[in-house]
Design an enzyme around this catalytic site. Sequence first.
Site, PDB file in Angstrom:
ATOM      1  N   LYS A 106      38.336  45.281  48.402  1.00 29.44           N
ATOM      2  CA  LYS A 106      38.805  45.267  47.025  1.00 29.44           C
ATOM      3  C   LYS A 106      40.312  45.543  46.978  1.00 29.44           C
ATOM      4  CE  LYS A 106      37.555  47.507  42.595  1.00 29.44           C
ATOM      5  NZ  LYS A 106      36.643  48.519  41.996  1.00 29.44           N
ATOM      6  N   SER A 187      34.095  47.117  38.117  1.00 25.68           N
ATOM      7  CA  SER A 187      35.390  46.500  38.366  1.00 25.68           C
ATOM      8  C   SER A 187      35.442  45.770  39.704  1.00 25.68           C
ATOM      9  CB  SER A 187      36.496  47.558  38.323  1.00 25.68           C
ATOM     10  OG  SER A 187      36.360  48.499  39.379  1.00 25.68           O
ATOM     11  N   SER A 211      30.990  50.510  39.011  1.00 28.33           N
ATOM     12  CA  SER A 211      31.806  49.396  39.484  1.00 28.33           C
ATOM     13  C   SER A 211      31.363  48.781  40.798  1.00 28.33           C
ATOM     14  CB  SER A 211      33.268  49.837  39.605  1.00 28.33           C
ATOM     15  OG  SER A 211      33.793  50.133  38.336  1.00 28.33           O
TER      16      SER A 211
END
Length: 564
Positions: A106, A187, A211
Amino acid sequence: MLLLRAFVPVAWLVALGACADPPETELPLLLDATLDDLRFGLDNGNFTSVDLVRAYIARIGEVNPRLRAVNEINPDALAIASIKDQERALGLAISSPLHGIPVLVKDNIATHDKLNTTAGSFALVGAKTKEDSTVVAKLRKAGAIILGKTNLSQWAGMRGTNRSLGWSAYGGQTIGAYFPDQEPAGSSSGSGVASSIGLAWASLGTETQGSIVHPAHVHNIVGIKPTVGLTSRYLVVPLSEHQDTVGPMARTVKDAAHILSIIAGSDGKDNYTSASPHGEHPPNYVAACKKDGLQGKRLGVVKNLGDVPSFPTAEPAFDVFEETLDILRAAGAEIVQNITLPGIGPSFEKDWARWVVGQDFYTDLPQYFANLETNPNNITSVSDLRDFTQNYPAEGYPGHATTLWDMVIRRGINNTSPTWWTNYTTLQYHTTTLGLTGALQNHSLDALVMPSIYASMVAAPIGTPVITVPLGRAPDKTPIRKDEYGTLNLSGPNQPFGLGFAGAHFSEETLIEMAYAFEQLTTMRLRVLPFIQPTTELEDVVKNRSMATDGTRKAREIMKAGEL
């Protein structure tokens, strides 16, 4: 390792089989390829890490213009893969299961290489840390290839409230692959999409409140949100030191367990990891993957989930929930019904969580900026960040607001103030004694089981672990439901959904046992196919490589014969 690359003669590699034509064999399809599949192929010379990286890069190129799952590809990925192939040819890959395996991370997890770490913002383009984040350093030590960075909800969702999940200024809008214009959840949206459709073997995500679990839930994959303190957050762009955690997003429980075994462990650069009972030597989570892992387990079912806001993506899971409980019972689990969590209603209704997370961000983000070796925009605070964002056109302001920053700046207090501590302790009481922890203790439970997104919401404030496993898909006649901004489709036909297991602090081994057993019984991941998926496979790359090798060999033969 660079010395190895420089000094191993090519003739040695040919003799060792690194450049030999692959044998005729069936190669794994990358949509569902497991670590066992990839390691078997690599170790038996059916393909190379270079082949694997080329295949993944091609797959990203096919779908990324539409899905926006990957922000950057590591420009050194092929060179690193070549080194890994050389090491494998010399017998140096035996001890590490991830040797030569491409992984995405990420884009809020720092890498000390040519990749940016942006948190989805132009504010951090060109910013450099002095070293890798701890979790990335552990992946590299295990032999993994950092393939690139995945898109995310900008600043892990901490900016404004008027945008679809999965949007960032730097990466654009991530789209899910299971029905048209699917909202990807956030996210860790890019990590969820990338792992699901085989843009890499697996990915790292981060979770503060849903997330990892929510994107895994809607993208038909396994996500493990570890206990806060099991994995280091050093050089991960922070949101909340009390709730942030780094975890794996993979297609199977076993593959996720492999990653967790590598990235877990105490770190002197993150004092929260000192709370782990495992210290520097975490359990072998892969060994917890047992087919009888549900035998004798006590699982609680919460009856008052209606006290919290509803999640449309979880509705299909409720439709099959009783059938799911029957599967768990048949596998040897004891189901304890009618568990009540009296604190969950107030914990969502009140503003305690926003105080805790918001002022954590206000306090913690400047510490990340202070750790930067290069900070081209000279941002040192949330106020600086807001000023940059509101004045940098590519950040999309005011169409994409800064509402959450405005709130935390207006409060102007850090996470040591009496007001913050009052909110924190009140939230903790409602989510421990009156929440998940209390229920587990009072009923002697191994875990609570519920649709995945609810599990992550219940666990988030107290930093306890959750694992989600694919459970099914929405029926074909499911109506399309827009998200609240009318830009993407929140739910619709073929939307995947998951089952969540939520346990006590540092109970990851037990959760993995149960999740693996359930996964093996249902094999639901393989029954739900994406609406969009790449077509490039290893077979295509290996075939092209073989044709190129044949051409080179023919040219050498012609030259030797004096025809050129």
